[in-house]
Enzyme design. Sequence first.
Site, mmCIF file in Angstrom:
data_model
loop_
_atom_site.group_PDB
_atom_site.id
_atom_site.type_symbol
_atom_site.label_atom_id
_atom_site.label_comp_id
_atom_site.label_asym_id
_atom_site.label_seq_id
_atom_site.Cartn_x
_atom_site.Cartn_y
_atom_site.Cartn_z
ATOM 1 C CG LEU A 22 54.415 -26.384 63.126
ATOM 2 C CD1 LEU A 22 55.547 -27.382 63.315
ATOM 3 C CD2 LEU A 22 53.645 -26.205 64.431
ATOM 4 C CD GLU A 29 59.597 -28.110 69.851
ATOM 5 O OE1 GLU A 29 59.183 -28.646 70.894
ATOM 6 O OE2 GLU A 29 59.022 -28.246 68.749
HETATM 7 N N1 FOL Z 1 54.694 -30.191 69.760
HETATM 8 C C1 FOL Z 1 55.934 -29.666 69.782
HETATM 9 N N2 FOL Z 1 56.614 -29.630 70.929
HETATM 10 N N3 FOL Z 1 56.493 -29.194 68.665
HETATM 11 C C2 FOL Z 1 55.839 -29.247 67.484
HETATM 12 O O1 FOL Z 1 56.411 -28.783 66.476
HETATM 13 C C3 FOL Z 1 54.542 -29.789 67.414
HETATM 14 N N4 FOL Z 1 53.858 -29.887 66.223
HETATM 15 C C4 FOL Z 1 52.651 -30.425 66.223
HETATM 16 C C5 FOL Z 1 52.089 -30.877 67.424
HETATM 17 N N5 FOL Z 1 52.746 -30.796 68.578
HETATM 18 C C6 FOL Z 1 53.991 -30.268 68.597
HETATM 19 C C7 FOL Z 1 51.869 -30.562 64.967
HETATM 20 N N6 FOL Z 1 52.635 -30.353 63.751
HETATM 21 C C8 FOL Z 1 55.451 -33.035 62.226
HETATM 22 C C9 FOL Z 1 55.116 -31.889 61.515
HETATM 23 C C10 FOL Z 1 54.178 -31.015 62.045
HETATM 24 C C11 FOL Z 1 53.560 -31.267 63.268
HETATM 25 C C12 FOL Z 1 53.912 -32.410 63.961
HETATM 26 C C13 FOL Z 1 54.858 -33.284 63.436
HETATM 27 C C14 FOL Z 1 56.463 -33.975 61.665
HETATM 28 O O2 FOL Z 1 56.749 -33.975 60.487
HETATM 29 N N7 FOL Z 1 57.080 -34.812 62.530
HETATM 30 C C15 FOL Z 1 58.060 -35.831 62.207
HETATM 31 C C16 FOL Z 1 59.481 -35.308 62.343
HETATM 32 C C17 FOL Z 1 59.966 -34.694 61.103
HETATM 33 C C18 FOL Z 1 61.408 -34.194 61.251
HETATM 34 O O3 FOL Z 1 62.252 -34.893 61.830
HETATM 35 O O4 FOL Z 1 61.674 -33.076 60.788
HETATM 36 C C19 FOL Z 1 57.950 -36.958 63.219
HETATM 37 O O5 FOL Z 1 58.400 -38.058 62.888
HETATM 38 O O6 FOL Z 1 57.440 -36.715 64.321
#
Ligand code: FOL
Length: 226
Positions: A22, A29
């Site tokens: 990203l 967000e």
């Molecule tokens: N949609 C939106 N609105 N924002 C994004 O950043 C996003 N990212 C992706 C797909 N759709 C999106 C793909 N990339 C995580 C990391 C990268 C990613 C998607 C998810 C991730 O680590 N998510 C964790 C949260 C971590 C945290 O709290 O910092 C999760 O539990 O969802």
Amino acid sequence: MSSLTLIVAATLTNGIGQSSRLPWRLPREMAYFARVTTTAPEGTANAVIMGRNTWESIPPKFRPLKGRLNIVVSSNPEYLKGSSDVQTSETQTASTSISAHTNIQDAISHGSSHKENIATPAEHRCFIIGGASIYKAALEPATASDSLAAASITDRILMTRILSPAFEDCDVFFPEFRDLKGKDGAFLWSQASHEELEAWVGSEVPRGTQKEKGVEYEFQMWTLKR
Ligand code: FOL
């Protein structure tokens, strides 16, 4: 036939990634992404479908995304076999399961065919979380036989529009969808109101321009006209 929601954060020129990650780090967000994709009625769970590059872009400590059925798509079956953390056979815990598929249709039908049992709760909503080639397949017109449209329909886009800065170094892009037209020449996608977004999410969503770490963005919802 099941409906699919795309969730994405993209710049005004549809930039979504740079150097396989990203282009920004926006904790609030990301918290919205986690909340929206995780929230499901008790006894159910949502599915998140992603391509192999997106799976690898998630920090190892956060994957599989907890509380969600994680479905990974790769056209290379060797990757799925050889990988230590994505396995061909399904691996499950009480709240999370991972399964890998070599095509998107299988991934969708896997997600939507889940029958409730102790290990795998019934699926509530199905989200496509990227990346570019998976989003593209999900937005193909319903006439293409070799597309997601055959197995399901993408009828909603949860778009976080990154307004500034421009993030001009993006090298991966979300497909343009706002200019897509149906046979009748009418636009296929229209932006829903903020109230409709909150009603669908099921809780309050910050309205208007958000500012976080010098980045301005807005939470939007778009729906397919029918
Ligand atoms: N949609 C939106 N609105 N924002 C994004 O950043 C996003 N990212 C992706 C797909 N759709 C999106 C793909 N990339 C995580 C990391 C990268 C990613 C998607 C998810 C991730 O680590 N998510 C964790 C949260 C971590 C945290 O709290 O910092 C999760 O539990 O969802």
